[in-house]
Design an enzyme around this catalytic site. Sequence first.
Site, PDB file in Angstrom:
ATOM      1  N   ASP A 153       1.291   6.052   5.702  1.00  0.00           N
ATOM      2  CA  ASP A 153       0.352   5.101   5.101  1.00  0.00           C
ATOM      3  C   ASP A 153       0.926   4.449   3.835  1.00  0.00           C
ATOM      4  OD1 ASP A 153      -2.038   3.860   5.585  1.00  0.00           O
ATOM      5  OD2 ASP A 153      -3.262   5.288   4.439  1.00  0.00           O
ATOM      6  N   LYS A 161       0.854  -1.201   0.000  1.00  0.00           N
ATOM      7  CA  LYS A 161       0.000   0.000   0.000  1.00  0.00           C
ATOM      8  C   LYS A 161       0.883   1.243   0.000  1.00  0.00           C
ATOM      9  CE  LYS A 161      -3.420   2.446   2.893  1.00  0.00           C
ATOM     10  NZ  LYS A 161      -4.360   2.360   4.046  1.00  0.00           N
ATOM     11  N   LYS A 206     -10.810  12.292   8.123  1.00  0.00           N
ATOM     12  CA  LYS A 206     -10.408  11.851   9.459  1.00  0.00           C
ATOM     13  C   LYS A 206     -10.428  13.030  10.426  1.00  0.00           C
ATOM     14  CE  LYS A 206      -7.114   8.257   7.995  1.00  0.00           C
ATOM     15  NZ  LYS A 206      -7.740   7.103   8.657  1.00  0.00           N
ATOM     16  N   ARG A 237      -7.701  -0.721   0.610  1.00  0.00           N
ATOM     17  CA  ARG A 237      -8.177  -1.952  -0.030  1.00  0.00           C
ATOM     18  C   ARG A 237      -8.478  -1.722  -1.510  1.00  0.00           C
ATOM     19  NH1 ARG A 237     -12.918  -2.433   4.264  1.00  0.00           N
ATOM     20  NH2 ARG A 237     -11.304  -1.345   5.449  1.00  0.00           N
ATOM     21  N   ASP A 261     -12.515   6.662   3.378  1.00  0.00           N
ATOM     22  CA  ASP A 261     -11.317   6.404   4.187  1.00  0.00           C
ATOM     23  C   ASP A 261     -10.872   4.944   4.083  1.00  0.00           C
ATOM     24  OD1 ASP A 261      -9.236   6.989   5.855  1.00  0.00           O
ATOM     25  OD2 ASP A 261     -10.439   7.163   7.684  1.00  0.00           O
ATOM     26  N   ASP A 287      -2.912   9.978   3.890  1.00  0.00           N
ATOM     27  CA  ASP A 287      -4.316   9.565   3.967  1.00  0.00           C
ATOM     28  C   ASP A 287      -5.099  10.539   4.845  1.00  0.00           C
ATOM     29  OD1 ASP A 287      -6.726   8.273   4.038  1.00  0.00           O
ATOM     30  OD2 ASP A 287      -6.033   6.563   5.261  1.00  0.00           O
ATOM     31  N   GLU A 322      -9.580   3.374   1.689  1.00  0.00           N
ATOM     32  CA  GLU A 322      -8.992   3.541   0.362  1.00  0.00           C
ATOM     33  C   GLU A 322      -7.894   2.519   0.080  1.00  0.00           C
ATOM     34  OE1 GLU A 322      -7.930   5.034   2.948  1.00  0.00           O
ATOM     35  OE2 GLU A 322      -5.765   4.781   2.767  1.00  0.00           O
TER      36      GLU A 322
HETATM   37  N1  BES Z   1      -4.658   4.101   6.822  1.00  0.00           N
HETATM   38  C1  BES Z   1      -5.844   3.774   7.534  1.00  0.00           C
HETATM   39  C2  BES Z   1      -5.619   2.704   8.600  1.00  0.00           C
HETATM   40  C3  BES Z   1      -4.819   3.089   9.796  1.00  0.00           C
HETATM   41  C4  BES Z   1      -5.448   3.520  10.947  1.00  0.00           C
HETATM   42  C5  BES Z   1      -3.458   2.939   9.832  1.00  0.00           C
HETATM   43  C6  BES Z   1      -4.709   3.833  12.064  1.00  0.00           C
HETATM   44  C7  BES Z   1      -2.708   3.253  10.941  1.00  0.00           C
HETATM   45  C8  BES Z   1      -3.335   3.691  12.065  1.00  0.00           C
HETATM   46  C9  BES Z   1      -6.901   3.248   6.566  1.00  0.00           C
HETATM   47  O1  BES Z   1      -6.866   3.765   5.295  1.00  0.00           O
HETATM   48  C10 BES Z   1      -8.223   3.595   7.152  1.00  0.00           C
HETATM   49  O2  BES Z   1      -8.509   4.758   7.239  1.00  0.00           O
HETATM   50  N2  BES Z   1      -8.998   2.589   7.530  1.00  0.00           N
HETATM   51  C11 BES Z   1     -10.286   2.808   8.105  1.00  0.00           C
HETATM   52  C12 BES Z   1     -11.248   1.826   7.478  1.00  0.00           C
HETATM   53  C13 BES Z   1     -12.675   2.092   7.841  1.00  0.00           C
HETATM   54  C14 BES Z   1     -13.151   3.394   7.209  1.00  0.00           C
HETATM   55  C15 BES Z   1     -13.514   0.946   7.361  1.00  0.00           C
HETATM   56  C16 BES Z   1     -10.164   2.571   9.613  1.00  0.00           C
HETATM   57  O3  BES Z   1      -9.441   1.672  10.026  1.00  0.00           O
HETATM   58  O4  BES Z   1     -10.773   3.332  10.350  1.00  0.00           O
HETATM   59 ZN    ZN Z   2      -5.055   4.462   4.629  1.00  0.00          ZN
HETATM   60 MN    MN Z   3      -7.958   5.576   5.118  1.00  0.00          MN
END
Ligand code: BES
Ligand code: ZN
Ligand code: MN
Length: 521
Positions: free
Chosen positions: A304, A281, A293, A367, A363, A286, A365
């Site tokens: 990220d 990734k 966020k 996947r 968010d 992000d 993104e």
């Molecule tokens: N990059 C984040 C995941 C992340 C969160 C990495 C905290 C490191 C620390 C990812 O893109 C994300 O935002 N995931 C969301 C998914 C949700 C919207 C289903 C998450 O984990 O909140």
């Molecule tokens: Zn992310």
């Molecule tokens: Mn995200």
Amino acid sequence: MSPRTTYEELDTMHTAYRSPAITLTSQPSQDLHADLLIIPVFSDDDFADLASLDAASGGEVLRARARGHLTGKLFDVFATATASANWKTPRVVLVGAGGRKDFTSDSLRRVAIVGGLAARQRRLTRIAIVHRAGTPVASEQAAQVIAEGVCLANFDGGSYRTGPAPSWIDAAEVSVSDDGAGVREALERGHILGDASNHARTLANAPGNELTPRVFAERAQALATEAGLASDVLDEPRMAALKMGMVLGVARGSQEPPRLVVLRHDPPNAVPGVVLGLVGKGITFDTGGISIKPADNMDKMKDDMSGGAAVICAMSAIARLKAPVRVVGIVPMTENMPGGKAVKPGDILTSAAGKTVEIINTDAEGRLVLGDGLWYARELGATHLVDVATLTGACVVALGKTTTGLFGAPDRWVDAVRRASVRAGDRSWPMPVFDDYKDQLKSEIADFTNTGGRPGGAITAALFLKEFTGDLPWVHMDIAGTAWAEEAKPYQPKGATGVGVRTLVELALDAATWSAQNLKD
Ligand code: BES
Ligand code: ZN
Ligand code: MN
């Protein structure tokens, strides 16, 4: 990653890491010439082989032991001077190594890091590290992990500070009783693995305004060329021609154009019939996009792209080590921004694989870009897939900050990755990917949604990725918790960890084993 890689363009700031000279020796400790000697000490140590050290310290070592100042407790540091005429190194740091029988290559790697950091704190630049005899850690393993540890200690997370440069380890002598060809090779392997981990940390540390997708792709390509890898960088038109609607969908919200980096390792001695596909990734920042966020901790989202950095730096090490397996590394790179053209909740994206996705939360993104990346790895002939991603906060909730989540199928392939992670010193543990969770990704309007709600959030993310893996053996490493250390440990300063690099390289080096296995039963 030549020794002493620097970023010339950052001339007011210092380099983030140095590659020290590392040599092997089998000379006795008192004959080693260095500024600082580093010796592990066990909690149940008999000090039998350290009598001359005790004498050189004027009896300080055994006195401290008797008084309880030198316990051998894991990572405890005890420093003393050695003033004897027949002892060449003037100072010694004794690093706690725990119980002798419990000693592992993993604890030795960390002991070496602790020793290396102690040298740098004291501004001592030439070190020697001793592997004690009579432990369960064989010479080859010891040479490798000590070299890794010395390199990992030679990293500076504050490289954007101006002012006096930090102290570096310039040279390390590794003292192992056996200095045969296998041990020499292991030392070199450890050196390359340590440098590659530091390079990934440097990239993850780079802020989003410096490391845009274009810059990330340029650095990946430069590293690839240096290491002798073939590389290809796809721009927007080429991604459009491949119909990568998910990567392009995430990139729409940003002013910065996306890139997709492809690196190839194609050695003459490759095990036949297999191509390892590594997908990382590469979200250079992000924000969450339209599903933006909260401000708290958003700055951390510069990391990220840690999975992408792990894949790129692992590929470089794989090439340098001439791993006997074909490998293709793929990193989709983009920002996730809330621009006027950004993808919106409710939008539908069509993936390169042809499947349609209803965007519920912009968010989620990672996947999306990985789905197209996994598809492309298959297009380019991958037979075995591993992806690495800072994918979900849910994985951090499940496993905390020390353990990477492993998801995938079949179980034997997951276990091959898990065993590689043990050799690498990257903690990881398997998580379930039962089909039962798939209902959570049901869409009324498209093939599936991009989020599955809060319950089992790391698992539904993995199930989303699985849709793009065909029936190939596949493992997803969720490094959301492990890519960045929030708390300093004696062996791990705060900041980027380089997690995943060594696991991927160990997996590639072990190809002869897993390619011969029937993974399915
Ligand atoms: N990059 C984040 C995941 C992340 C969160 C990495 C905290 C490191 C620390 C990812 O893109 C994300 O935002 N995931 C969301 C998914 C949700 C919207 C289903 C998450 O984990 O909140
Ligand atoms: Zn992310
Ligand atoms: Mn995200």
